[in-house]
Write an enzyme that holds these catalytic residues in place. Structure first.
Site, PDB file in Angstrom:
ATOM      1  N   GLY A 215       0.793  -1.362  -0.083  1.00  0.00           N
ATOM      2  CA  GLY A 215       0.061   0.058   0.086  1.00  0.00           C
ATOM      3  C   GLY A 215       1.004   1.258  -0.030  1.00  0.00           C
ATOM      4  O   GLY A 215       0.348   2.406   0.506  1.00  0.00           O
ATOM      5  N   SER A 217       1.353   3.409  -2.376  1.00  0.00           N
ATOM      6  CA  SER A 217       0.949   4.569  -3.303  1.00  0.00           C
ATOM      7  C   SER A 217      -0.274   4.996  -2.357  1.00  0.00           C
ATOM      8  O   SER A 217      -0.454   6.303  -2.230  1.00  0.00           O
ATOM      9  CB  SER A 217       0.374   4.061  -4.519  1.00  0.00           C
ATOM     10  OG  SER A 217      -0.645   3.066  -4.225  1.00  0.00           O
ATOM     11  N   ASP A 273      -7.091   0.096   0.616  1.00  0.00           N
ATOM     12  CA  ASP A 273      -5.563   0.394   1.083  1.00  0.00           C
ATOM     13  C   ASP A 273      -5.636   1.834   1.557  1.00  0.00           C
ATOM     14  O   ASP A 273      -5.134   2.171   2.387  1.00  0.00           O
ATOM     15  CB  ASP A 273      -4.557   0.599  -0.230  1.00  0.00           C
ATOM     16  CG  ASP A 273      -4.233  -0.709  -0.516  1.00  0.00           C
ATOM     17  OD1 ASP A 273      -4.703  -1.987  -0.129  1.00  0.00           O
ATOM     18  OD2 ASP A 273      -3.155  -1.165  -1.519  1.00  0.00           O
TER      19      ASP A 273
END
Length: 508
Positions: A215, A217, A273
């Site tokens: 996760g 990004s 995310d």
């Protein structure tokens, strides 16, 4: 247990428009003027704990002090692959984090800079040259409290000439990564800011490994979303006496805009995310219909647990592993159906512990660990393990320090080891005759066999703010932030271990 309720992914819950905890009386006029845009010296106070430091600047030219926003990465704890086929999964925050330092520049600069040294991105735009006409059009202008679940393609197209200038001489893969990050940032900046926004440099450092399903990004998008919302004065706090409902609304606002950033990077993200990176702790999520967002339940009582995150350093393809399981399901629908049902039962059993009376007890932790081991065995039956993952599990099992399973798509990538509760550590005699704990011996073996290990925790806080950027009375300036080396250096500088009261978090 009933299916999880939808309460936040993709911004589906509807928070009332508020600024600093009160109804926003200026929202109606924002179509005509960005009354909430940042001024040079007026950011919301995040805490009364510390006086504003002296920066040696002239009173006639006050600047907002530098501040830092941080958000965690995530790992899937239970439910990989089964979640693709409509079952539940649990993802949790890890203490590896991204950090975004925001430094306001003098009004005469009129520039907007991104400096992300960990991926080699360094780019500056001239604020007046950006495509404001497209973003300010009355039919397209979004309020900071709007629910945005899709991108406006005309706005994306309007940005392209300004994205094309980002890293034009870089290799294709590097250029693509840089331009995706720049697109996510610029779309949010232009949606939440205006031509009169203060000049600013945004410098990012991250301790979250990139491209291994943790996760990274989303962690970055949450940092960007939070920083821009703070600068346009659309967030209150965080502060210790903040009401739970207000904190929840603030997190939801951050999560909505972070999801927009994820849309620019991934095209069709699940939203899980960014929800974990925003809220921290853990979430139970389930997706019955891929035309709709998943149902998500935030598990704020998920205990904070010691974890080893271990990278096999074996390249993997998420798409290939997902396709492999899909083919197996086509060939053996009944058998794979039973495996998916078993994985779903594991996830729901873990959920029952989290929502029970004492999820952090030694008994509960042992239950978590045993469920991880069974979950991994079921993933082996789906064909998504790898010899490197199995070697890793053998080493951990031999050491006796905890329970291990792959996390994410498998086929390589990462595994997580939940460490057993505190107990006297057995010692090993090393080849040189020295003695060490079982964990130290495991770490030595992992290093010798080419595994990359990260000591972290599972289930900690979500997005946090260091405002101003001061730890132990010392201001963290941009040069200091950019020059520090490695993950350990970043954590030592800004992670708050030396000053635990410096960082503040939204805690509903």
């Amino acid at each position: 247990m009933n299916g999880p309720r939808s309460n936040g992914v993709n911004g589906q819950s509807h928070a009332s428009p508020k600024v600093n905890g009160h109804a926003n009386s200026t929202a109606a006029s924002r179509d005509q003027q960005d009354a909430q845009d940042s001024s040079e010296n007026d950011l919301p106070s995040t805490s009364s704990r510390m006086p504003r430091p002296i920066h040696g600047r002239k009173e006639s030219n006050p600047l907002a002090p530098p501040f830092i926003v941080s958000a965690p990465g995530k790992t899937i704890v239970y439910g990989e692959h089964a979640v693709v086929h409509g079952k539940a999964a649990i993802a949790a925050a890890i203490s590896l984090r991204s950090y975004l330092l925001c430094t306001t520049l003098s009004k005469s600069k009129r520039t907007l800079s991104l400096r992300f040294p960990d991926i080699g991105l360094d780019h500056t735009w001239h604020i007046p040259d950006l495509p404001w006409a497209a973003f300010k059009h009355s039919s397209r202008r979004k309020k900071y409290y709007d629910l945005v679940t899709t991108l406006d393609q005309e706005l994306v197209d309007a940005m392209q000439p300004h994205i094309a200038t980002v890293s034009p001489k870089a290799k294709t893969q590097v250029q693509q990564r840089h331009q995706q990050a720049a697109s996510a940032f610029l779309y949010l900046f232009m949606s939440l800011g205006s031509e009169s926004s203060s000049s600013c440099t945004y410098a990012l450092r991250s301790t979250v490994p990139v491209g291994v399903g943790l996760g990274s990004s989303a962690s970055i998008c949450v940092c960007i979303s939070t920083a821009l919302l703070l600068q346009c004065r659309a967030l209150a706090g965080p502060h210790p006496d903040q009401m739970s409902k207000e904190a929840e609304d603030q997190l939801e606002r951050i999560n909505r805009w972070a999801f927009v950033g994820e849309l620019l990077i991934h095209g069709n993200p699940s939203g899980v995310d960014n929800t974990v990176a925003t809220n921290g702790h853990a979430v139970l999520f389930q997706r019955h219909d891929y035309k709709k967002p998943p149902a998500v339940e935030i598990l704020r009582n998920f205990p904070e647990l010691p974890l080893l995150l271990i990278d096999t350093c074996q390249a993997k393809s998420t798409a290939a592993e997902v396709a492999k399981v899909g083919h197996l399901k086509t060939a053996h629908p009944a058998v794979t159906g039973y495996v998916f049902d078993a994985i779903d039962s594991i996830t729901r059993s873990a959920h029952d512990i989290v929502t029970g009376d004492d999820p952090g007890s030694e008994e509960s932790i042992a239950h978590f660990g045993e469920l991880m081991s069974v979950n991994h065995g079921l993933l082996i039956s789906l064909g998504v393990s790898h010899p490197r993952l199995e070697r890793l599990r053998y080493l951990v099992n031999e050491s006796g320090v905890g329970w291990t399973k792959l996390t994410g798509a498998g086929g390589g990538g990462c595994a997580i080891t939940l460490l057993k509760p505190s107990q006297p550590s057995p010692t090993h005699t090393n080849a040189d005759g020295s003695h060490g704990s079982a964990l130290q011996e495991l770490e030595r073996q992992l290093k010798s066999e080419g595994f990359a290990k990260y000591e972290t925790t599972l289930g900690g806080d979500g997005v946090g703010v260091l405002y101003p950027a001061v730890i132990n009375g010392k201001e963290i300036d941009q040069d200091m932030f950019l020059d520090v080396e490695g993950r350990e250096g970043v954590e030592e500088l800004v992670g708050g271990k030396r000053d635990r009261d410096a960082w503040t978090y939204w805690r509903p």
